[in-house]
Write a protein that holds these residues in place. Structure first.
Motif, PDB file in Angstrom:
ATOM      1  N   VAL A 689      90.881  43.275  47.853  1.00 19.77           N
ATOM      2  CA  VAL A 689      90.408  41.978  47.343  1.00 19.77           C
ATOM      3  C   VAL A 689      91.576  40.997  47.237  1.00 19.77           C
ATOM      4  O   VAL A 689      91.478  39.830  47.657  1.00 19.77           O
ATOM      5  CB  VAL A 689      89.721  42.165  45.978  1.00 19.77           C
ATOM      6  N   ALA A 690      92.688  41.459  46.674  1.00 16.30           N
ATOM      7  CA  ALA A 690      93.848  40.581  46.494  1.00 16.30           C
ATOM      8  C   ALA A 690      94.385  40.089  47.833  1.00 16.30           C
ATOM      9  O   ALA A 690      94.722  38.903  47.990  1.00 16.30           O
ATOM     10  CB  ALA A 690      94.932  41.321  45.720  1.00 16.30           C
ATOM     11  N   MET A 691      94.479  40.972  48.823  1.00 20.10           N
ATOM     12  CA  MET A 691      95.030  40.571  50.107  1.00 20.10           C
ATOM     13  C   MET A 691      94.091  39.615  50.842  1.00 20.10           C
ATOM     14  O   MET A 691      94.546  38.691  51.534  1.00 20.10           O
ATOM     15  CB  MET A 691      95.305  41.813  50.960  1.00 20.10           C
ATOM     16  N   MET A 692      92.781  39.798  50.701  1.00 22.91           N
ATOM     17  CA  MET A 692      91.836  38.858  51.314  1.00 22.91           C
ATOM     18  C   MET A 692      91.943  37.479  50.658  1.00 22.91           C
ATOM     19  O   MET A 692      91.854  36.450  51.341  1.00 22.91           O
ATOM     20  CB  MET A 692      90.419  39.406  51.202  1.00 22.91           C
ATOM     21  N   THR A 713      95.519  28.210  43.397  1.00 23.92           N
ATOM     22  CA  THR A 713      94.826  29.070  42.429  1.00 23.92           C
ATOM     23  C   THR A 713      94.515  30.430  43.035  1.00 23.92           C
ATOM     24  O   THR A 713      94.663  31.468  42.371  1.00 23.92           O
ATOM     25  CB  THR A 713      93.530  28.395  41.946  1.00 23.92           C
ATOM     26  N   LEU A 714      94.087  30.448  44.297  1.00 24.71           N
ATOM     27  CA  LEU A 714      93.815  31.724  44.963  1.00 24.71           C
ATOM     28  C   LEU A 714      95.088  32.565  45.072  1.00 24.71           C
ATOM     29  O   LEU A 714      95.050  33.789  44.917  1.00 24.71           O
ATOM     30  CB  LEU A 714      93.218  31.476  46.352  1.00 24.71           C
ATOM     31  N   LEU A 715      96.219  31.910  45.344  1.00 28.51           N
ATOM     32  CA  LEU A 715      97.496  32.636  45.378  1.00 28.51           C
ATOM     33  C   LEU A 715      97.813  33.225  44.013  1.00 28.51           C
ATOM     34  O   LEU A 715      98.283  34.370  43.905  1.00 28.51           O
ATOM     35  CB  LEU A 715      98.625  31.710  45.822  1.00 28.51           C
ATOM     36  N   LEU A 716      97.562  32.470  42.965  1.00 28.12           N
ATOM     37  CA  LEU A 716      97.812  32.950  41.605  1.00 28.12           C
ATOM     38  C   LEU A 716      96.926  34.154  41.280  1.00 28.12           C
ATOM     39  O   LEU A 716      97.385  35.141  40.693  1.00 28.12           O
ATOM     40  CB  LEU A 716      97.574  31.818  40.608  1.00 28.12           C
ATOM     41  N   ILE A 717      95.663  34.077  41.682  1.00 25.86           N
ATOM     42  CA  ILE A 717      94.742  35.194  41.441  1.00 25.86           C
ATOM     43  C   ILE A 717      95.197  36.426  42.212  1.00 25.86           C
ATOM     44  O   ILE A 717      95.208  37.550  41.680  1.00 25.86           O
ATOM     45  CB  ILE A 717      93.302  34.790  41.838  1.00 25.86           C
ATOM     46  N   ALA A 718      95.560  36.232  43.490  1.00 26.04           N
ATOM     47  CA  ALA A 718      96.016  37.361  44.308  1.00 26.04           C
ATOM     48  C   ALA A 718      97.251  38.001  43.701  1.00 26.04           C
ATOM     49  O   ALA A 718      97.370  39.234  43.629  1.00 26.04           O
ATOM     50  CB  ALA A 718      96.294  36.896  45.739  1.00 26.04           C
ATOM     51  N   PHE A 719      98.189  37.172  43.246  1.00 23.42           N
ATOM     52  CA  PHE A 719      99.404  37.695  42.622  1.00 23.42           C
ATOM     53  C   PHE A 719      99.064  38.514  41.374  1.00 23.42           C
ATOM     54  O   PHE A 719      99.636  39.584  41.141  1.00 23.42           O
ATOM     55  CB  PHE A 719     100.342  36.536  42.256  1.00 23.42           C
ATOM     56  N   THR A 720      98.137  38.021  40.572  1.00 20.82           N
ATOM     57  CA  THR A 720      97.759  38.737  39.351  1.00 20.82           C
ATOM     58  C   THR A 720      97.120  40.078  39.673  1.00 20.82           C
ATOM     59  O   THR A 720      97.388  41.078  39.002  1.00 20.82           O
ATOM     60  CB  THR A 720      96.794  37.876  38.518  1.00 20.82           C
ATOM     61  N   LEU A 721      96.275  40.115  40.689  1.00 20.15           N
ATOM     62  CA  LEU A 721      95.637  41.380  41.065  1.00 20.15           C
ATOM     63  C   LEU A 721      96.662  42.364  41.621  1.00 20.15           C
ATOM     64  O   LEU A 721      96.570  43.570  41.386  1.00 20.15           O
ATOM     65  CB  LEU A 721      94.534  41.126  42.096  1.00 20.15           C
ATOM     66  N   PHE A 722      97.630  41.851  42.363  1.00 27.74           N
ATOM     67  CA  PHE A 722      98.657  42.730  42.913  1.00 27.74           C
ATOM     68  C   PHE A 722      99.649  43.206  41.847  1.00 27.74           C
ATOM     69  O   PHE A 722     100.070  44.355  41.859  1.00 27.74           O
ATOM     70  CB  PHE A 722      99.431  42.005  44.019  1.00 27.74           C
ATOM     71  N   ARG A 723     100.014  42.315  40.936  1.00 25.38           N
ATOM     72  CA  ARG A 723     101.048  42.668  39.959  1.00 25.38           C
ATOM     73  C   ARG A 723     100.691  42.173  38.566  1.00 25.38           C
ATOM     74  O   ARG A 723     101.290  41.231  38.038  1.00 25.38           O
ATOM     75  CB  ARG A 723     102.398  42.104  40.385  1.00 25.38           C
ATOM     76  N   PHE A 847      94.539  42.036  32.612  1.00 26.66           N
ATOM     77  CA  PHE A 847      94.751  40.720  33.208  1.00 26.66           C
ATOM     78  C   PHE A 847      93.879  40.504  34.447  1.00 26.66           C
ATOM     79  O   PHE A 847      93.832  39.383  34.976  1.00 26.66           O
ATOM     80  CB  PHE A 847      96.234  40.525  33.540  1.00 26.66           C
ATOM     81  N   TYR A 848      93.213  41.565  34.903  1.00 32.11           N
ATOM     82  CA  TYR A 848      92.240  41.378  35.974  1.00 32.11           C
ATOM     83  C   TYR A 848      91.077  40.509  35.489  1.00 32.11           C
ATOM     84  O   TYR A 848      90.448  39.801  36.290  1.00 32.11           O
ATOM     85  CB  TYR A 848      91.692  42.721  36.451  1.00 32.11           C
ATOM     86  N   LEU A 852      89.655  37.404  37.591  1.00 34.65           N
ATOM     87  CA  LEU A 852      88.330  37.449  38.217  1.00 34.65           C
ATOM     88  C   LEU A 852      87.451  36.309  37.725  1.00 34.65           C
ATOM     89  O   LEU A 852      86.630  35.769  38.488  1.00 34.65           O
ATOM     90  CB  LEU A 852      87.667  38.799  37.942  1.00 34.65           C
ATOM     91  N   LEU A 853      87.594  35.920  36.464  1.00 38.01           N
ATOM     92  CA  LEU A 853      86.847  34.766  35.956  1.00 38.01           C
ATOM     93  C   LEU A 853      87.285  33.492  36.673  1.00 38.01           C
ATOM     94  O   LEU A 853      86.457  32.641  37.028  1.00 38.01           O
ATOM     95  CB  LEU A 853      87.053  34.635  34.450  1.00 38.01           C
ATOM     96  N   LEU A 854      88.580  33.362  36.887  1.00 35.38           N
ATOM     97  CA  LEU A 854      89.091  32.212  37.624  1.00 35.38           C
ATOM     98  C   LEU A 854      88.590  32.224  39.066  1.00 35.38           C
ATOM     99  O   LEU A 854      88.257  31.177  39.643  1.00 35.38           O
ATOM    100  CB  LEU A 854      90.621  32.220  37.581  1.00 35.38           C
ATOM    101  N   LEU A 855      88.513  33.416  39.657  1.00 37.61           N
ATOM    102  CA  LEU A 855      87.973  33.539  41.013  1.00 37.61           C
ATOM    103  C   LEU A 855      86.511  33.110  41.055  1.00 37.61           C
ATOM    104  O   LEU A 855      86.073  32.425  41.987  1.00 37.61           O
ATOM    105  CB  LEU A 855      88.120  34.991  41.488  1.00 37.61           C
ATOM    106  N   LEU A 856      85.752  33.516  40.057  1.00 37.57           N
ATOM    107  CA  LEU A 856      84.341  33.122  39.988  1.00 37.57           C
ATOM    108  C   LEU A 856      84.207  31.608  39.932  1.00 37.57           C
ATOM    109  O   LEU A 856      83.312  31.019  40.572  1.00 37.57           O
ATOM    110  CB  LEU A 856      83.689  33.771  38.770  1.00 37.57           C
ATOM    111  N   LEU A 857      85.091  30.948  39.191  1.00 41.97           N
ATOM    112  CA  LEU A 857      85.071  29.487  39.109  1.00 41.97           C
ATOM    113  C   LEU A 857      85.329  28.861  40.477  1.00 41.97           C
ATOM    114  O   LEU A 857      84.624  27.918  40.883  1.00 41.97           O
ATOM    115  CB  LEU A 857      86.132  29.023  38.097  1.00 41.97           C
ATOM    116  N   ILE A 858      86.315  29.382  41.211  1.00 43.55           N
ATOM    117  CA  ILE A 858      86.617  28.860  42.553  1.00 43.55           C
ATOM    118  C   ILE A 858      85.415  29.050  43.478  1.00 43.55           C
ATOM    119  O   ILE A 858      85.055  28.157  44.262  1.00 43.55           O
ATOM    120  CB  ILE A 858      87.858  29.552  43.135  1.00 43.55           C
TER     121      ILE A 858
END
Length: 871
Positions: A689-692, A713-723, A847-848, A852-858
């Motif tokens: 999910v993070a890499m996509m 924002t998508l980069l921030l979400i991906a970073f959070t999921l990865f680390r 922190f996921y 994920l809530l931020l992803l839902l908003l996007i």
């Protein structure tokens, strides 16, 4: 095929010949001679990997057993001879004959190597005192090797090797900066080190090449000659060709499957790209993007286990991690990188509003198709469980019968799958410019070559279940492949009740060409690993990595991220123009220890396997990065696009691959280090999910074209999921600290098997006025008491004015080498400043939730602008 298309294919094949198999085309007696030498090389490597030498000795008393060092010498001798015969020395050198000087070079190269075979016992008696003949042979061998590297791989590796050789001999020259000087080696010592013993040319790299890499390259050549390459391409198109951007997605899948056995990104580009690139262009991809997709997917094939461009075995050798573990560690990064590339292709297709190729008509209901798919999955699962647990039980109950049972199952499975393949016509190699009325049915394509999977199953079974060595596993898999290559044509003719005249002969021809092709593919690897031995030997002789570490430390100013960035750039530069194997050898020899040393000085401890993957990934990126990205040039030759633009676009597509090393350096869960099965599944899902999301951010398209703030924002979400641990570190300290005498108590209280971080400080051995720092990872043993546990690791600590001072460790102890940089005899003692253990904290996975809530908003925002289905 159009003349322009034919010329493009010829250009691409010529590029592969120049890079991989030799650009000289010989016929008649000369062609037969080279083919015979190549076949004998392959036969020799199979012979020494088998038990035949020992069987011959037991049966006849004839000793034809070659030890490991003799195999290395002969391996390089074959490589030097074939390099002289197969590759023209200059661009104007004759392509259809062998000039006199190449005969001389071939003879001198073979003689210099075989001298070590026939004079082995006498050389051992001299113990580092070379004779004049030794020096002549060494000089000749190194000279011929340099010429062989130049003609087969180009100038870059020659220049690098010569610089290292010169540094070893002239490192004490006054014109060099004092920081990089060392005492220097005499000519005799250098020649002895590099040629006469197993520290230079014939070192670890050639040992791995001769014992493991050759067999895997030969296995891939036989698999390709059997028709597996065309089978994988057709299978990929039948599965994905009907989707948006289907040919591009199929190119990614075909390259992933080819990456299972391929050791060359350039060959991968041409093998699959000859078919996929024209189809991508016909469905709407521009020439540069079509080539870039093929380049990105082919380069990714070098990261795909189990072969990893033949570097997996070297990684295991240099890190001390078992080959099986290397495969496991490499799995998630490689797979999620491929999934992300498929998604990038999908996003490109959405942006260009592309359609898929026509798919075959459906003659059954969706429910029946679903049942058929589920039945297939369930059947494969049941078969896999039966094989695993059934053979596992046989191995325990009747260990002597395990091999015969596996052999029987292989034969029975092969006969059945060959019968299935005989019920449908063999696959033909299509003209990619021919009109496609509809895609072949996946089931029909699958049935033609299921048996190609059997040798791969044998390989994985031997490695992961039987725990055989990689070389023995490759030998069994190769012999299984030989059996299939020789018998597939007559067997299918028998099942089709057709005449078998000439079918067995065709199998023998395919086997012979596969053996020859495997050896020719190994020429560049053999001479590259030999030349890389000079670099490895120089590092071990001079401690050169410490000088590079000092330079990187100076440039980075002690900043960890900047240090990793500099190492990444250096790895990228060092890897330019080199094949995968030599690429890894160069970058790992120079840069891996730099990351380890500087990390320990800044309190950052990372597993060695993660560091080697880090430099390996960035070295591989050189194949796609302009101006020397050879894979991009190969793709451009097929697409007729601009090679530099193709390389730039390929680099953009490969940004997800460039991000991965930084991520798994800080989050080793991605490499499945100390991760259980259920956690591994969870890590895989989250990572995909993070890499996509990272791919969507870099491509500027998600459900619709993204605005800048949405991509950020998508980069921030991906970073959070990865680390997620990064955010946790901001609110909770990761460690509990202890200082002074409390350090001993902390070590005493730590459970066995846990890790305690010891932060050291003390005067520099080379500059007593300078205080340096170092962090050690102390794994707690079963001893009772803090002092006993320290002593078990070779550390002796004494109380000194409230501080815990260290005495110099004995040379043979665990941390002796790491502590060589300290001065233990000055007025200022070396002390353990503090000790740290992991603190009990909130789960980082919390922190996921906000991510994920931020992803839902996007998603909700972009759905309002969506004009076409996102999937």
């Amino acid at each position: 095929m159009s003349p322009e298309r034919h010329k493009a294919q010829v250009d691409a094949q010529e590029l592969v010949a120049q890079a991989d198999t030799g650009a000289r085309s010989l016929s008649g007696n000369l062609g037969t001679m080279i083919a015979a030498i190549a076949f004998i090389w392959s036969a020799f490597q199979l012979y020494v990997a088998s038990n035949v030498p020992f069987w011959l000795y037991d049966m006849t008393g004839i000793n034809l057993i070659f030890n490991n060092s003799e195999v290395r010498f002969i391996h390089v001798a074959f490589g030097l001879v074939l390099a002289a015969f197969a590759y023209p020395l200059f661009s104007r050198s004759p392509r259809h004959t062998i000039p006199w000087y190449d005969w001389v070079l071939a003879f001198l190269g073979a003689a210099a190597c075989l001298y070590l075979v026939f004079m082995r016992s006498e050389i051992a008696d001299r113990a580092g005192l070379p004779t004049q003949m030794d020096l002549i042979v060494s000089t000749t061998g190194l000279s011929v090797l340099a010429i062989a590297v130049y003609r087969s791989l180009g100038l870059p590796l020659v220049v690098v090797a010569v610089v290292f050789l010169a540094y070893a001999m002239f490192g004490n020259s006054p014109f060099l900066p004092e920081v990089v000087q060392w005492r220097g080696a005499s000519y005799g010592k250098a020649m002895w080190h590099y040629w006469m013993q197993l520290e230079g040319v014939f070192g670890v790299a050639v040992g791995v090449s001769s014992s493991m890499i050759f067999l895997f390259v030969l296995f891939g050549s036989l698999l390709e000659k059997a028709g597996a390459g065309n089978y994988f391409i057709k299978a990929a198109f039948s599965l994905l060709g009907h989707l948006r951007g289907g040919p591009a997605k199929a190119a990614v899948l075909a390259s992933a499957m080819s990456g299972l056995y391929s050791g060359s990104s350039i060959a991968n580009v041409v093998t699959t790209g000859t078919f996929t690139i024209p189809l991508m262009k016909r469905t709407g991809f521009p020439a540069e993007k079509a080539g870039a997709v093929e380049v990105a997917s082919s380069v990714n094939g070098q990261l795909m286990p189990p072969v990893m461009g033949a570097a997996a075995f070297l990684i295991a050798e240099f890190t001390g991690v078992s080959y099986q573990q290397v495969v496991i560690h490499a799995f998630i990064p490689a797979v999620i990188s491929y999934i992300a590339l498929v998604y990038i292709v999908h996003l490109e297709a959405l942006k260009m509003n592309l359609k898929g190729l026509p798919k075959p008509p459906v003659h059954m209901t969706v429910i029946r198709r679903l049942i058929g798919v589920l039945t297939g999955f369930i059947g494969i699962t049941v078969l896999g469980l039966a094989v695993y647990y059934g053979l596992g039980w046989i191995k325990v109950a009747m260990p002597a019968l395990t091999f015969p049972v596996v052999l029987l199952l292989f034969v029975v499975g092969y006969l059945y799958l060959a019968y299935v393949a005989a019920q449908v016509p063999d696959l033909e190699v299509d003209d990619p410019n021919a009109p496609i009325k509809e895609l072949p049915a996946a089931g029909d394509v699958g049935r033609t070559g299921y048996y190609y999977i059997l040798p791969i199953v044998v390989l994985i079974w031997c490695i992961l279940v039987e725990r055989f060595s990689p070389s023995l596993s490759a030998f069994y898999a190769t012999m299984a492949m030989v059996f299939i290559v020789v018998t597939q044509h007559p067997l299918k003719a028998y099942f089709r009740t057709q005449t078998q005249a000439g079918q067995f002969g065709q199998g023998v021809v395919d086997f012979t060409e596969g053996m020859i092709g495997g050896a020719r593919n190994m020429i560049g690897i053999a001479v590259a690993t030999a030349a890389a031995g000079i670099i490895v030997g120089t590092v071990s002789l001079t401690g050169m990595h410490q000088m590079i570490a000092a330079l990187v430390e100076f440039l980075s100013g002690g900043n960890l991220l900047l240090m990793l960035f500099l190492v990444a750039v250096m790895s990228l530069i060092l890897g330019m123009g080199l094949p995968t194997t030599a690429n890894y050898l160069v970058v790992s020899s120079l840069m891996a220890l730099v990351v380890v040393d500087l990390g320990e000085q800044t309190g950052f401890i990372v597993p060695l396997i993660a560091v080697h993957f880090f430099v390996f990934y960035f070295g591989i990126m050189a194949d796609v990065t302009p101006p020397v990205g050879l894979a991009a040039f190969a793709a451009a030759a097929i697409s007729r696009g601009d090679p530099i633009k193709t390389g730039v676009q390929g680099f953009i597509y490969s940004m997800r691959t460039a991000a991965l090393p930084f991520l798994f350096i800080f989050n080793t869960d991605l490499l499945l280090i100390d991760v259980g099965l259920m956690q591994a599944i969870f890590v895989f899902i989250v990572s995909v999910v993070a890499m996509m999301l990272f791919a969507a951010a870099t491509q500027g398209y998600f459900f619709a074209r993204s605005k800048l703030w949405e991509s950020v924002t998508l980069l921030l979400i991906a970073f959070t999921l990865f680390r997620p641990g990064f955010w946790l570190d901001q609110i909770q300290e990761p460690y509990v600290d202890a200082a002074g005498p409390a350090i001993v108590q902390m070590i005493a209280d730590a459970p066995a098997g846990d890790m305690v971080r010891l932060n050291l400080a003390g005067p520099d051995f080379d500059d007593m006025d300078k205080i340096i720092t170092l962090t050690l990872a102390l794994v707690i043993g079963d001893e009772q008491g803090g002092e006993a546990r320290l002593n078990a690791s070779g550390l002796v600590a004494v109380s000194n004015d409230g501080a815990l001072a260290l005495e110099e460790p004995f040379p043979s102890t665990k941390f002796a080498e790491k502590l060589q940089g300290f001065d233990f005899y000055g007025d200022v003692p070396v002390v353990i400043v503090s000790a740290q253990v992991d603190a009990e904290r909130l789960p980082k996975e919390l922190f996921y939730i906000p991510a994920l809530l931020l992803l839902l908003l996007i998603v909700m925002i972009q759905r309002r602008r969506q004009t076409q289905p996102a999937f």
